[in-house]
Design an enzyme around this catalytic site. Structure first.
Site, PDB file in Angstrom:
ATOM      1  N   THR A   7       0.842  -1.192   0.000  1.00 53.56           N
ATOM      2  CA  THR A   7       0.000   0.000   0.000  1.00 53.56           C
ATOM      3  C   THR A   7       0.876   1.240   0.000  1.00 53.56           C
ATOM      4  O   THR A   7       2.052   1.164   0.363  1.00 53.56           O
ATOM      5  CB  THR A   7      -0.920   0.047   1.239  1.00 53.56           C
ATOM      6  OG1 THR A   7      -1.869   1.101   1.096  1.00 53.56           O
ATOM      7  CG2 THR A   7      -0.146   0.284   2.521  1.00 53.56           C
ATOM      8  N   ASN A   9      -1.056   3.969   1.151  1.00 56.45           N
ATOM      9  CA  ASN A   9      -2.003   4.735   1.960  1.00 56.45           C
ATOM     10  C   ASN A   9      -1.365   4.998   3.338  1.00 56.45           C
ATOM     11  O   ASN A   9      -1.161   4.073   4.129  1.00 56.45           O
ATOM     12  CB  ASN A   9      -3.299   3.908   2.085  1.00 56.45           C
ATOM     13  CG  ASN A   9      -4.351   4.604   2.921  1.00 56.45           C
ATOM     14  OD1 ASN A   9      -4.048   5.270   3.904  1.00 56.45           O
ATOM     15  ND2 ASN A   9      -5.604   4.425   2.532  1.00 56.45           N
ATOM     16  N   HIS A  11      -2.430   6.481   5.958  1.00 59.32           N
ATOM     17  CA  HIS A  11      -3.288   6.191   7.109  1.00 59.32           C
ATOM     18  C   HIS A  11      -3.181   4.708   7.478  1.00 59.32           C
ATOM     19  O   HIS A  11      -3.036   4.346   8.633  1.00 59.32           O
ATOM     20  CB  HIS A  11      -4.755   6.498   6.793  1.00 59.32           C
ATOM     21  CG  HIS A  11      -5.052   7.951   6.659  1.00 59.32           C
ATOM     22  ND1 HIS A  11      -5.240   8.777   7.735  1.00 59.32           N
ATOM     23  CD2 HIS A  11      -5.184   8.729   5.565  1.00 59.32           C
ATOM     24  CE1 HIS A  11      -5.487  10.004   7.318  1.00 59.32           C
ATOM     25  NE2 HIS A  11      -5.452  10.004   5.999  1.00 59.32           N
ATOM     26  N   ASP A  68      -7.574  -5.650   1.586  1.00 58.19           N
ATOM     27  CA  ASP A  68      -8.653  -5.014   0.847  1.00 58.19           C
ATOM     28  C   ASP A  68      -9.815  -4.900   1.817  1.00 58.19           C
ATOM     29  O   ASP A  68     -10.080  -5.825   2.601  1.00 58.19           O
ATOM     30  CB  ASP A  68      -9.035  -5.818  -0.394  1.00 58.19           C
ATOM     31  CG  ASP A  68      -9.740  -4.928  -1.413  1.00 58.19           C
ATOM     32  OD1 ASP A  68      -9.409  -3.737  -1.506  1.00 58.19           O
ATOM     33  OD2 ASP A  68     -10.646  -5.422  -2.109  1.00 58.19           O
ATOM     34  N   THR A  69     -10.461  -3.750   1.778  1.00 56.82           N
ATOM     35  CA  THR A  69     -11.524  -3.477   2.748  1.00 56.82           C
ATOM     36  C   THR A  69     -12.782  -3.069   2.027  1.00 56.82           C
ATOM     37  O   THR A  69     -12.717  -2.376   1.006  1.00 56.82           O
ATOM     38  CB  THR A  69     -11.077  -2.331   3.696  1.00 56.82           C
ATOM     39  OG1 THR A  69      -9.982  -2.787   4.468  1.00 56.82           O
ATOM     40  CG2 THR A  69     -12.200  -1.913   4.634  1.00 56.82           C
ATOM     41  N   PHE A 156     -10.257   8.416   7.658  1.00 57.81           N
ATOM     42  CA  PHE A 156     -10.331   8.574   6.202  1.00 57.81           C
ATOM     43  C   PHE A 156     -11.525   7.779   5.676  1.00 57.81           C
ATOM     44  O   PHE A 156     -12.238   7.118   6.434  1.00 57.81           O
ATOM     45  CB  PHE A 156      -9.028   8.089   5.541  1.00 57.81           C
ATOM     46  CG  PHE A 156      -8.785   6.604   5.668  1.00 57.81           C
ATOM     47  CD1 PHE A 156      -8.317   6.064   6.850  1.00 57.81           C
ATOM     48  CD2 PHE A 156      -9.035   5.740   4.608  1.00 57.81           C
ATOM     49  CE1 PHE A 156      -8.106   4.693   6.981  1.00 57.81           C
ATOM     50  CE2 PHE A 156      -8.822   4.373   4.721  1.00 57.81           C
ATOM     51  CZ  PHE A 156      -8.358   3.853   5.910  1.00 57.81           C
TER      52      PHE A 156
HETATM   53  P1  IMP Z   1      -9.124  -0.240  -0.002  1.00 58.74           P
HETATM   54  O1  IMP Z   1      -9.043  -1.402   0.891  1.00 58.74           O
HETATM   55  O2  IMP Z   1      -8.014   0.737   0.247  1.00 58.74           O
HETATM   56  O3  IMP Z   1      -9.274  -0.588  -1.463  1.00 58.74           O
HETATM   57  O4  IMP Z   1     -10.407   0.568   0.442  1.00 58.74           O
HETATM   58  C1  IMP Z   1     -11.642   0.473  -0.209  1.00 58.74           C
HETATM   59  C2  IMP Z   1     -12.484   1.675   0.173  1.00 58.74           C
HETATM   60  O5  IMP Z   1     -12.872   1.586   1.541  1.00 58.74           O
HETATM   61  C3  IMP Z   1     -11.807   3.035   0.013  1.00 58.74           C
HETATM   62  O6  IMP Z   1     -12.785   3.937  -0.446  1.00 58.74           O
HETATM   63  C4  IMP Z   1     -11.376   3.412   1.394  1.00 58.74           C
HETATM   64  O7  IMP Z   1     -11.383   4.810   1.593  1.00 58.74           O
HETATM   65  C5  IMP Z   1     -12.427   2.731   2.248  1.00 58.74           C
HETATM   66  N1  IMP Z   1     -11.832   2.288   3.509  1.00 58.74           N
HETATM   67  C6  IMP Z   1     -10.883   1.338   3.672  1.00 58.74           C
HETATM   68  N2  IMP Z   1     -10.563   1.212   4.964  1.00 58.74           N
HETATM   69  C7  IMP Z   1     -11.328   2.116   5.630  1.00 58.74           C
HETATM   70  C8  IMP Z   1     -11.431   2.489   6.998  1.00 58.74           C
HETATM   71  O8  IMP Z   1     -10.746   1.978   7.889  1.00 58.74           O
HETATM   72  N3  IMP Z   1     -12.314   3.455   7.286  1.00 58.74           N
HETATM   73  C9  IMP Z   1     -13.082   4.075   6.324  1.00 58.74           C
HETATM   74  N4  IMP Z   1     -13.021   3.774   5.058  1.00 58.74           N
HETATM   75  C10 IMP Z   1     -12.144   2.805   4.689  1.00 58.74           C
END
Ligand code: IMP
Length: 206
Positions: A7, A9, A11, A68-69, A156
Site C-alpha cells: 500500500t 495509503n 493512514h 482489501d476493505t 479517512f
Molecule cells: P481499499 O481497501 O483501500 O481498497 O479501500 C476500499 C475503500 O474503503 C476506500 O474507499 C477506502 O477509503 C475505504 N476504507 C478502507 N478502509 C477504511 C477504513 O478503515 N475506514 C473508512 N473507510 C475505509
C-alpha cells in the site's frame, strides 16, 4: 522482521505500524520503489488482497501482505462492498463522493446496520518448496451503523459515517487511538501478527 505492506495509503501504514509494534519493520510500495497502480480487478475482497500481495511477490521476490476493505451495508444487499473505493462511479478513491452517494442512497432507510470487513493476504516464500509460495488469509470485521450525516474529521474514507456498535460516535469522531483498538483492520492485523510471530519464533527440536 522486514515485510512489505502493499500500500501507499499513509493512514493504513500508520495504523498497521501502531498495531504491529516494533517487532516488524513494515515497508510500503514506495519504500521498495514500486509505483505501479496494482490492478484490483477481483470480484471479492479476498481476490483483490491476493492480487496485490502476489504482484509484489512476483515482481520483487519479497514476502508481502496486502489488504482489501469493504463497507457492507445490510439494507443495500452488501453494497458498496468490493466496490467501496469506486462507489461513486466516475471517481476512483474519492471518499467525499463515495460518502455522499452512500448517504443519498440511505436517505429513507431506517435499517442502518453495516460492517467494515478487511481481508489480508499474506504471501511468503515456501521454505520447503523453493520457487513456490504459500498464502494465508486473515479476516477482520467490525459491526456498526451508518450515520445520517457525516460526523467528525479524523480517519479517512467512510469513517465519518460509520458508528461502531457500543459507541454513539463515528470512527472519525472517536479518533485513531480508539479506532485502532476495535477496527476491522485491527482485528485482521492482530490475526496476521499472531501468525507472523508464531512462525518467526525458533522451532523447538523434537
Ligand atoms: P481499499 O481497501 O483501500 O481498497 O479501500 C476500499 C475503500 O474503503 C476506500 O474507499 C477506502 O477509503 C475505504 N476504507 C478502507 N478502509 C477504511 C477504513 O478503515 N475506514 C473508512 N473507510 C475505509
Amino acid at each position: 522482521m522486514k515485510i512489505v505492506f502493499a500500500t501507499n495509503n499513509t493512514h493504513k501504514l500508520t495504523e498497521i505500524r501502531e498495531i504491529l509494534g516494533s517487532a516488524f519493520e513494515i515497508v510500503s510500495l514506495k519504500d521498495i520503489g514500486c509505483d505501479a497502480d496494482i490492478p484490483e480487478t477481483g470480484q471479492t475482497l479476498e481476490e483483490n488482497a491476493h492480487l496485490k500481495a502476489l504482484y509484489v511477490y512476483e515482481h520483487y521476490g519479497l514476502d508481502c501482505f496486502a489488504d482489501d476493505t469493504g463497507l457492507e451495508v445490510e439494507a443495500l444487499n452488501g453494497e458498496p462492498g468490493v466496490y467501496s473505493a469506486r462507489y461513486a462511479e466516475q471517481y476512483d478513491h474519492n471518499s467525499e463522493a463515495n460518502t455522499v452517494k452512500l448517504l443519498r442512497k440511505m436517505t429513507d432507510i431506517t435499517r442502518r446496520n453495516a460492517c467494515f470487513r478487511t481481508v489480508i493476504s499474506l504471501i511468503q516464500h515456501d521454505a520447503d518448496n523453493p520457487g513456490s509460495y504459500h498464502e494465508t488469509l486473515f479476516e477482520g470485521i467490525v459491526e456498526g451503523k451508518i450515520a445520517t450525516e457525516k460526523r467528525g474529521t479524523a480517519g479517512f474514507g467512510y469513517d465519518p459515517v460509520f458508528i461502531p456498535n457500543g459507541y454513539d460516535k463515528s470512527f472519525a469522531e472517536l479518533g485513531e487511538e480508539i479506532k485502532n483498538k476495535i477496527s476491522h483492520r485491527a482485528r485482521a492485523v492482530e490475526k496476521l501478527a499472531k501468525s507472523l510471530i508464531t512462525n518467526s519464533s525458533p522451532k523447538k527440536r523434537g
